[in-house]
Design a protein around this motif. Structure first.
Motif, PDB file in Angstrom:
ATOM      1  N   VAL A 129      57.620  23.924  27.275  1.00  0.00           N
ATOM      2  CA  VAL A 129      56.461  23.005  28.014  1.00  0.00           C
ATOM      3  C   VAL A 129      56.924  21.442  27.273  1.00  0.00           C
ATOM      4  O   VAL A 129      56.912  21.524  26.330  1.00  0.00           O
ATOM      5  N   ASP A 130      55.899  20.710  28.098  1.00  0.00           N
ATOM      6  CA  ASP A 130      55.772  19.282  28.009  1.00  0.00           C
ATOM      7  C   ASP A 130      54.712  18.916  28.138  1.00  0.00           C
ATOM      8  O   ASP A 130      53.365  19.698  28.594  1.00  0.00           O
ATOM      9  N   ILE A 131      54.600  18.242  26.775  1.00  0.00           N
ATOM     10  CA  ILE A 131      52.603  17.804  26.888  1.00  0.00           C
ATOM     11  C   ILE A 131      52.496  16.399  26.693  1.00  0.00           C
ATOM     12  O   ILE A 131      53.081  15.740  26.634  1.00  0.00           O
ATOM     13  N   GLY A 132      51.316  15.816  27.589  1.00  0.00           N
ATOM     14  CA  GLY A 132      51.117  13.981  27.648  1.00  0.00           C
ATOM     15  C   GLY A 132      52.174  13.336  28.361  1.00  0.00           C
ATOM     16  O   GLY A 132      52.725  14.113  29.053  1.00  0.00           O
ATOM     17  N   ALA A 133      52.694  12.188  27.641  1.00  0.00           N
ATOM     18  CA  ALA A 133      53.586  11.760  28.691  1.00  0.00           C
ATOM     19  C   ALA A 133      55.271  12.349  28.934  1.00  0.00           C
ATOM     20  O   ALA A 133      55.591  11.674  29.468  1.00  0.00           O
ATOM     21  N   ASP A 134      55.756  12.937  27.816  1.00  0.00           N
ATOM     22  CA  ASP A 134      56.534  13.575  27.794  1.00  0.00           C
ATOM     23  C   ASP A 134      56.258  14.720  29.194  1.00  0.00           C
ATOM     24  O   ASP A 134      57.685  15.034  29.696  1.00  0.00           O
ATOM     25  N   ALA A 135      55.408  14.962  30.009  1.00  0.00           N
ATOM     26  CA  ALA A 135      54.859  15.964  30.764  1.00  0.00           C
ATOM     27  C   ALA A 135      55.007  15.595  32.240  1.00  0.00           C
ATOM     28  O   ALA A 135      55.323  15.472  33.745  1.00  0.00           O
ATOM     29  N   VAL A 136      55.316  13.795  31.841  1.00  0.00           N
ATOM     30  CA  VAL A 136      55.369  13.040  33.179  1.00  0.00           C
ATOM     31  C   VAL A 136      56.321  12.931  33.623  1.00  0.00           C
ATOM     32  O   VAL A 136      57.948  12.474  33.419  1.00  0.00           O
ATOM     33  N   ASP A 137      56.940  13.181  34.907  1.00  0.00           N
ATOM     34  CA  ASP A 137      57.831  12.962  35.972  1.00  0.00           C
ATOM     35  C   ASP A 137      58.065  11.365  36.373  1.00  0.00           C
ATOM     36  O   ASP A 137      57.653  11.300  37.449  1.00  0.00           O
ATOM     37  N   TYR A 138      58.869  10.402  35.193  1.00  0.00           N
ATOM     38  CA  TYR A 138      58.967   8.960  35.987  1.00  0.00           C
ATOM     39  C   TYR A 138      60.324   9.184  37.346  1.00  0.00           C
ATOM     40  O   TYR A 138      59.895   8.333  37.673  1.00  0.00           O
ATOM     41  N   ASN A 139      60.877  10.142  37.085  1.00  0.00           N
ATOM     42  CA  ASN A 139      61.889   9.751  38.401  1.00  0.00           C
ATOM     43  C   ASN A 139      61.036   9.975  39.750  1.00  0.00           C
ATOM     44  O   ASN A 139      61.208   8.769  40.572  1.00  0.00           O
ATOM     45  N   ALA A 140      60.008  10.741  39.357  1.00  0.00           N
ATOM     46  CA  ALA A 140      59.309  11.363  41.094  1.00  0.00           C
ATOM     47  C   ALA A 140      58.815   9.624  41.592  1.00  0.00           C
ATOM     48  O   ALA A 140      58.000   9.601  42.082  1.00  0.00           O
ATOM     49  N   ILE A 141      57.996   9.623  39.788  1.00  0.00           N
ATOM     50  CA  ILE A 141      56.677   8.171  39.978  1.00  0.00           C
ATOM     51  C   ILE A 141      58.039   7.190  40.954  1.00  0.00           C
ATOM     52  O   ILE A 141      57.140   6.472  42.136  1.00  0.00           O
ATOM     53  N   ALA A 142      59.118   6.371  40.469  1.00  0.00           N
ATOM     54  CA  ALA A 142      59.806   6.040  40.355  1.00  0.00           C
ATOM     55  C   ALA A 142      60.339   6.003  42.494  1.00  0.00           C
ATOM     56  O   ALA A 142      60.093   4.490  42.829  1.00  0.00           O
ATOM     57  N   ASN A 143      60.956   6.634  42.596  1.00  0.00           N
ATOM     58  CA  ASN A 143      61.164   7.571  44.056  1.00  0.00           C
ATOM     59  C   ASN A 143      60.280   7.151  44.961  1.00  0.00           C
ATOM     60  O   ASN A 143      59.910   6.206  45.960  1.00  0.00           O
TER      61      ASN A 143
END
Length: 222
Positions: A129-143
């Motif tokens: 379970v990931d909550i908050g900023a830890d739940a954001v997929d930054y790799n997908a955002i970067a791509n």
């Protein structure tokens, strides 16, 4: 040379990060029953916060695992309910209220199974379970946005800072709520104390007048 490694600012930042970046990973055995009780894993989450639930369910014959995501608010919100999840299942929700978010599992044993199998067969659940900023997929955002490595790290840092701001705002609101409750309680205690004093004084005066009238009737006093 190492005087700044454990500075108060570093310790404070580490504490805040531990509060804001919430990630729970747990692995457990889920027994199967024909009328199973829900097994829930609870995590604290703020309002309008992203929660990513990843459940990996192991194999098991004649068993059906259902998942439900709820919260502990007075409205008892049910965000998702999915039956017969298998292998890896990834779910995402955004919370509607302040409180705790529960990920609940039920392992149903098929009706064709014998009664001897109840509680003796099970499936292994690996929950993340990931909550908050830890739940954001930054790799997908970067791509998606064609961000460089540095820009991606800055975006992560921005998310962490926003989580810290939200956490501090929540703590401030909570402190104000407790302060108001404390002030209100003190006022009620003071009001009750004054009422008690006045009631005792009135009762004492009434007793004196009553005894005086009684003694006069008995001609014990003039």
């Amino acid at each position: 040379m190492f005087s700044n490694v454990y500075s108060p600012h570093s310790l404070f930042l580490g504490l805040i990060l531990s509060l804001t970046l919430q990630a729970t990973a747990i692995k457990f055995v889920l027994p199967a029953n024909k009328y199973p009780l829900a097994k829930c894993i609870w995590n604290t989450a703020h309002e309008n916060e992203l929660v990513i639930v990843t459940a990996n369910v192991g194999p098991g014959a004649k068993q059906r695992v259902d998942i439900e995501i709820v919260d502990s608010s007075p409205n008892k919100n049910v965000y998702l309910s999915k039956k017969d999840i298998k292998q890896e299942t990834r779910l995402a929700i955004t919370t509607h209220a302040e409180g705790e978010v529960g990920v609940c599992f039920k392992n149903h044993l098929d009706k064709s199974a014998t009664n001897d199998q109840e509680g003796k067969v099970s499936r292994i659940v690996d929950l993340d379970v990931d909550i908050g900023a830890d739940a954001v997929d930054y790799n997908a955002i970067a791509n998606q946005e064609s961000l460089s490595g540095l820009e991606t790290e800055m975006r992560k840092l921005e998310g962490v800072v926003q989580s810290i701001v939200d956490e501090l705002s929540y703590l401030k609101t909570r402190e104000e709520r407790f302060s108001n409750t404390n002030t209100s309680t003190n006022q009620r205690v003071q009001s009750f104390a004054w009422f008690t004093i006045l009631a005792l004084a009135a009762l004492g005066a009434w007793q004196i007048l009553h005894l005086r009238a009684y003694f006069k009737r008995k001609y014990l006093i003039d």
